[in-house]
Write a protein that holds these residues in place. Structure first.
Motif, PDB file in Angstrom:
ATOM      1  N   CYS A  85       0.849  -1.194   0.000  1.00  0.00           N
ATOM      2  CA  CYS A  85       0.000   0.000   0.000  1.00  0.00           C
ATOM      3  C   CYS A  85       0.882   1.241   0.000  1.00  0.00           C
ATOM      4  CB  CYS A  85      -0.912   0.027   1.226  1.00  0.00           C
ATOM      5  SG  CYS A  85      -2.032  -1.383   1.331  1.00  0.00           S
ATOM      6  N   CYS A 130      -1.618  -3.936   5.406  1.00  0.00           N
ATOM      7  CA  CYS A 130      -0.972  -4.058   4.103  1.00  0.00           C
ATOM      8  C   CYS A 130       0.095  -5.157   4.147  1.00  0.00           C
ATOM      9  CB  CYS A 130      -0.306  -2.741   3.700  1.00  0.00           C
ATOM     10  SG  CYS A 130      -1.492  -1.465   3.267  1.00  0.00           S
ATOM     11  N   ARG A 138      -2.540  -3.409  -7.868  1.00  0.00           N
ATOM     12  CA  ARG A 138      -2.875  -4.281  -6.751  1.00  0.00           C
ATOM     13  C   ARG A 138      -3.051  -5.705  -7.271  1.00  0.00           C
ATOM     14  NH1 ARG A 138      -4.202  -1.291  -2.302  1.00  0.00           N
ATOM     15  NH2 ARG A 138      -4.684   0.890  -2.680  1.00  0.00           N
TER      16      ARG A 138
END
Length: 365
Positions: A197, A236, A207
């Motif tokens: 992230c 994350c 992603r």
């Protein structure tokens, strides 16, 4: 008088021999203490290395870089090493972890090409090290690539180093590796990674599939062993394809033993997420380094070039500016289809034995 002098000389000689013997015994004890791991099973069978060239124009502190070399991906290793070496004037020393059947091919590729002046040593990985630590499920065994676990054993492969860099083979380095090596790690942290992230997302970061950018994409939070850790499922995740390791902290915190513990526990309790799409080496790292790792500059690990749509998400200008590119994902630059394969081509060195050829180049012939 002469007899007295003779006796004194004999006594002095005896005293001298006693002192020498004691010093030799002490030296033996010291050597034994300096090798306390004698008899312990190490994660490698032997070191098969060429003589490291002592005469080199590259001076200064050695920068240890560890990379693995699988026979079917040997072209990737050579391209990665070439990009590191050509883009830096630092005194880089590569430790290449491989299997027995790859040593001769690798040595020939390195010694008969422009990489002949590179400092490197080859270490043979010991696959039996993974016995009892990997699930016996046929599908899992099929997906296991033993060399991916080499990163767990960094201190064993680099016993004299205090700090080191680990690199996956599907990377190209476009910056000076010394800059990455000099990245600061926070006190008490044994490693630095790139969080999924991080700020690169604003510059075209891709992603992963599903929730692969958070812990829940890798671990089954319904299992008691995971619940007891009190980790947040939406934390994350990070990508262990590039690691800056503080090996002193790694040793002091017994990180390798912790990783092995979670490997073994997974064989009993199946702790990984059912949606797991990445390497099974990542979940133990996520557990051990939960909120206990430093961050790598996002431009030093631009990822997912091997994912679907990477060509549309990254601009050519951004790719040129990146200091390290990583083709993690299904599409490799030496395969049939890949984004920015022309960037990888610049660093690839043809195999002098003719055994390895990029698939797409072969398809074009």
């Amino acid at each position: 008088m002469k007899r007295v002098n003779l006796i004194i000389l004999v006594l002095l000689a005896v005293a001298f021999l006693i002192i020498v013997e004691r010093n030799l015994l002490n030296l033996s004890d010291i050597l034994h203490l300096e090798n306390p791991d004698a008899g312990i099973v190490l994660p490698f069978e032997s070191e098969v290395s060429p003589d490291l060239r002592l005469e080199t124009v590259r001076k200064g502190e050695e920068i240890p870089v560890l990379i693995t070399a699988a026979e079917e991906r040997l072209g990737a290793v050579v391209a990665a090493m070439n990009s590191v070496y050509q883009n830096s004037k630092a005194n880089v020393v590569f430790t290449i972890v491989t299997l027995n059947d790859t040593v001769d091919h690798l040595n020939e590729w390195l010694t008969k090409t422009r990489l002949k002046n590179v400092k490197y040593k080859i270490v043979i990985f010991k696959p039996e090290l993974l016995k009892g630590k990997i699930s016996k499920d046929p599908q899992t065994l099929e997906a296991v690539k033993p060399l991916t676990f080499a990163r767990y054993y960094l201190p064993a492969y680099l016993p004299e180093a205090e700090k080191a860099i680990y690199l996956d083979d599907d990377i190209i380095v476009q910056g000076d590796i010394q800059e990455l090596y000099e990245s600061n790690l926070k006190p008490g942290h044994a490693a630095a990674f790139s969080d999924d992230c991080d700020s690169a997302s604003s510059k075209g970061f891709i992603r992963g599939a599903g929730n692969q950018n958070s812990y829940i994409g890798f671990l089954d939070f319904k299992k008691d062993a995971i619940k007891k850790l009190s980790m947040r499922a939406n934390t994350c995740s990070f990508n262990p394809g590039v690691i800056i390791a503080n090996l002193t902290e790694w040793r002091n915190q017994n990180v390798t033993q912790q990783l092995e513990h979670w490997m073994e526990l997974n064989t009993q309790e199946d702790l990984y997420s059912n949606s797991l799409a990445e390497s099974i080496t990542t979940p133990p790292l996520l557990i051990v380094f939960y909120k206990r790792h430093s961050m790598i500059d996002p431009m030093w690990h631009v990822r997912h070039l091997g994912s679907t749509g990477a060509g549309n998400r990254y601009s050519p200008q951004f790719v040129r500016a990146a200091k390290l590119l990583h083709w993690n994902g299904h599409y490799k630059p030496w395969g049939r289809t890949s984004s920015f394969s022309d960037v990888w081509d610049k660093w690839f060195i043809p195999d002098p034995t003719g055994k390895f050829n990029p698939v797409r180049q072969h398809a074009e012939d």
